[in-house]
Design a protein around this motif. Sequence first.
Motif, short mmCIF file in Angstrom:
data_model
loop_
_atom_site.label_atom_id
_atom_site.label_comp_id
_atom_site.label_asym_id
_atom_site.label_seq_id
_atom_site.Cartn_x
_atom_site.Cartn_y
_atom_site.Cartn_z
N GLU A 230 0.83 -1.21 0.00
CA GLU A 230 0.00 0.00 0.00
C GLU A 230 0.87 1.26 0.00
O GLU A 230 0.55 2.25 -0.68
N ALA A 231 1.97 1.21 0.74
CA ALA A 231 2.86 2.37 0.80
C ALA A 231 3.49 2.65 -0.57
O ALA A 231 3.62 3.81 -0.98
N HIS A 232 3.86 1.60 -1.27
CA HIS A 232 4.43 1.75 -2.62
C HIS A 232 3.43 2.40 -3.55
O HIS A 232 3.78 3.29 -4.36
N GLU A 233 2.18 1.97 -3.43
CA GLU A 233 1.14 2.53 -4.31
C GLU A 233 0.96 4.02 -4.07
O GLU A 233 0.85 4.82 -5.02
N LEU A 234 0.96 4.42 -2.79
CA LEU A 234 0.81 5.84 -2.47
C LEU A 234 2.03 6.64 -2.93
O LEU A 234 1.90 7.79 -3.38
N LEU A 235 3.19 6.04 -2.80
CA LEU A 235 4.41 6.72 -3.24
C LEU A 235 4.40 6.91 -4.75
O LEU A 235 4.77 7.97 -5.26
N ASP A 236 3.93 5.87 -5.46
CA ASP A 236 3.85 5.95 -6.93
C ASP A 236 2.84 7.00 -7.37
O ASP A 236 3.00 7.63 -8.42
N LEU A 237 1.79 7.18 -6.54
CA LEU A 237 0.78 8.18 -6.88
C LEU A 237 1.23 9.59 -6.52
O LEU A 237 0.56 10.57 -6.85
N GLY A 238 2.34 9.67 -5.80
CA GLY A 238 2.90 10.98 -5.44
C GLY A 238 2.19 11.66 -4.30
O GLY A 238 2.14 12.90 -4.23
N LYS A 239 1.59 10.89 -3.40
CA LYS A 239 0.91 11.48 -2.24
C LYS A 239 1.90 12.31 -1.44
O LYS A 239 3.03 11.90 -1.18
N ASN A 240 1.47 13.47 -0.98
CA ASN A 240 2.35 14.43 -0.33
C ASN A 240 3.11 13.86 0.85
O ASN A 240 4.33 14.01 0.97
N THR A 241 2.36 13.21 1.78
CA THR A 241 3.02 12.71 2.99
C THR A 241 4.03 11.63 2.65
O THR A 241 5.08 11.52 3.29
N ALA A 242 3.70 10.80 1.65
CA ALA A 242 4.62 9.73 1.25
C ALA A 242 5.92 10.33 0.72
O ALA A 242 7.02 9.89 1.08
N VAL A 243 5.81 11.35 -0.11
CA VAL A 243 7.00 12.01 -0.67
C VAL A 243 7.76 12.73 0.43
O VAL A 243 9.00 12.72 0.47
N THR A 244 7.01 13.36 1.34
CA THR A 244 7.65 14.08 2.44
C THR A 244 8.49 13.16 3.31
O THR A 244 9.62 13.49 3.69
N THR A 245 7.95 11.99 3.64
CA THR A 245 8.69 11.01 4.45
C THR A 245 9.99 10.64 3.77
O THR A 245 11.06 10.64 4.40
N LYS A 246 9.89 10.36 2.50
CA LYS A 246 11.10 9.97 1.74
C LYS A 246 12.11 11.11 1.73
O LYS A 246 13.31 10.91 1.97
N ASN A 247 11.64 12.34 1.48
CA ASN A 247 12.55 13.49 1.38
C ASN A 247 13.20 13.82 2.74
O ASN A 247 14.39 14.16 2.80
N LEU A 248 12.41 13.70 3.81
CA LEU A 248 12.95 13.98 5.14
C LEU A 248 14.03 12.98 5.52
O LEU A 248 15.05 13.34 6.14
N LEU A 249 13.85 11.73 5.16
CA LEU A 249 14.87 10.72 5.45
C LEU A 249 16.13 10.97 4.63
O LEU A 249 17.25 10.73 5.10
N GLU A 250 15.95 11.45 3.42
CA GLU A 250 17.11 11.82 2.60
C GLU A 250 17.85 12.99 3.25
O GLU A 250 19.09 13.05 3.24
N THR A 251 17.09 13.93 3.83
CA THR A 251 17.70 15.07 4.53
C THR A 251 18.51 14.60 5.74
O THR A 251 19.63 15.06 5.98
N LEU A 252 17.93 13.65 6.49
CA LEU A 252 18.62 13.12 7.66
C LEU A 252 19.85 12.31 7.29
O LEU A 252 20.73 12.07 8.13
N SER A 253 19.93 11.89 6.04
CA SER A 253 21.09 11.11 5.58
C SER A 253 22.30 12.00 5.30
O SER A 253 23.42 11.50 5.15
#
Length: 705
Positions: A230-253
């Motif tokens: 389900e998370a992959h599907e939301l990420l593929d759809l570009g849902k804001n929170t899904a993208v935000t989570t990914k981007n924030l983790l990239e920031t923490l990296s």
Amino acid sequence: MADDPEKDLQKFLKNVDEITTLIQEMNSDDPVIQQKAVHQTEKRLMLMEEAREEDECRTTLNKTMISPPQAAVKNADEINPEPFLASLEKDAKERAKRRRENKVLADALKEKGNKAFAKGDYETAILNYSEGLDKMKDMKVLYTNRAQAYIKLGEYQKALVDCDWALKCDEKCTKAYFHMGKAHLALKNYSMSRQCYQKISEINPKLQTQVKEYLHQVDLQEKTDLQEKEAHELLDLGKNTAVTTKNLLETLSKPDQTPLFYAGAMEILTDVMKDCTEQTLFRMHNGFSIISDNEVIKRCLSMAEKGLIEETVCVTVLKLWQAVCSENEENQRLLVLHPDMARLVPSLLASKVMAIQQQSLALLLQLTQTEHGRSLVISHLDMTRLLEALLSFLDFSDKKASTAIGLLTDLALEERFQVWFQASLPGVLPALTGVLKRDPMVTNPSALCRCIAIMGNLSAEAAARRHMSACEEFGDACLGMLARCEDDVDLYREITYTLLGLMMNLCLQVPFASEVWAVELSRRCLSLLNSQDGGILTRAAGVLSRTLSCSQKIIKEAVRAGVVKKMIKILKAGGQTASHYAIKTLATCTNSCREAREEVIRLDKKLGVLLKLLSSEDEVLMGNAALCLGNCMEVPNVASSLLKTDLVPVLLKLAGGDSRKTAVQLNAGIALGKLCTAEPRFTAQLRELHGLEILSSTMKYINDS
């Protein structure tokens, strides 16, 4: 009708076909078919031997034979199967010999493979197990061991094939079903995995606890996969929170940023963790590793003395972990299993910074809400340091102390905790002793009481009790706490009651490590017999029933302090538990103290209390009452005063009865002996009731037992 040579020929050809089939089956790659062929061959050889014996006794006369005798003999030699079967018998014996030799070689290769497996060299282990199977194709342990090695290498299909072969060797092989379930789980064949684990429970119901854990793993993995899909599907759809989570983790990296930079990013990430999808995305993008491996964050978490900035980072991390793990078992599992968590969580829980302590406790509470969560914590965290950290919350007088000790209580109820506790007790005992040295005036009474209750429950186990009893400092700390509570028993009622329960358990360990300790404890409990609280009175009597026998001096001291009167009062009031302790205390006192026997007679002239107990259905009460009664017969004129009672038949019934406790029969027999010695007129009653024969038979039974 065909002639005899034709019949013999047909029989011979049939034998040849059957024997050929047997030989082919004996050379089969399938161990089951091979084993079946061996059994059929052995059966055939036995039948052949019987037929041979019959032929030796049979004479055939065929008057219609045209061919000359020489020709008939020659034809019979040509078609006789016996030489062939004899050769087959020889071959079977050779095969059996080779099988024994191959078994030895296969066992050696199995051990060699096991050593390689233990070292993590799974390829070599597989090679050894395979060589062993070349020697013994029906050795199931080689299949299950090789399957386990294949699973370690991620070759799950090969593992399944080996498990199938193991089940052909033994259809009830639980190891095969276990590895098969594990392989199916790795291949995401969830229903097949469940079937394998359920089969284990059917074969061996004693493994239900383990099977329950395996099935939980299947459910958790299936749920995790669904979440990630389900998370992959939301990420593929570009849902804001899904993208935000990914981007924030990239920031923490990003490396080498300021601590507050990371703290800010984690605060935003915590706000994003609103539901399971965001939690799953955090996991999918290696959120736990990103935070735990970040050198700046790691340094803030591990610093002993934390400034305001380090405190901010620690609190932010703990809040993020709570948000990520809330009602998410897979995330909880990954967090606890991270190598740094074993020491980090107890360390943060023991922090001197209040906010860090509070957030650490909140996280731990979250992790231990379920049985599975508690199991993870006990198995993977540093439990000694965790126990010490939780006990440190006794310093607080508010709700935090009760919460921390409540959490410890839940953990202590788990079987894994009890196993750990017994193994680690020498290292844990100083912390428990420290609890008993606390001043109840300045300690949260409810939390302290629960903490002592944990010790009491754990001391019920013989191994734990042995360690506790052997520790002089621990025993002295118990006495010290009891003394402090005596200053105001009403105020510290719950603590006193719970502490007496712990000390009752410690008194089961005999002989006592210190007679001085037992005497001092007895004195404390004699003082507590003046309490108006029924619970404290009962437990004080319970302690005395176990300690008085250690010293003649303390028995006399107890009698002078009025213990006999108090025990008779308890017996008159009734109550099974209290009566058990009271009659045992009386039996101990009257057994060795003349003053105690005289006091019993003075307080209960007709021995009505003891006689009533003889009619009880409780064997503990009957046995000790008989012992106490026998002791009292040594007081002059007491036996004579009982002539008009039915004491002889009552005691005789007990002596000749079928009580499970032989002490009942023995004590009743002794009481009868003392009764007749003190008053000879009872002997006549005993003879009339055939008592001597009954007593003789009883004594023989007791000796044989």
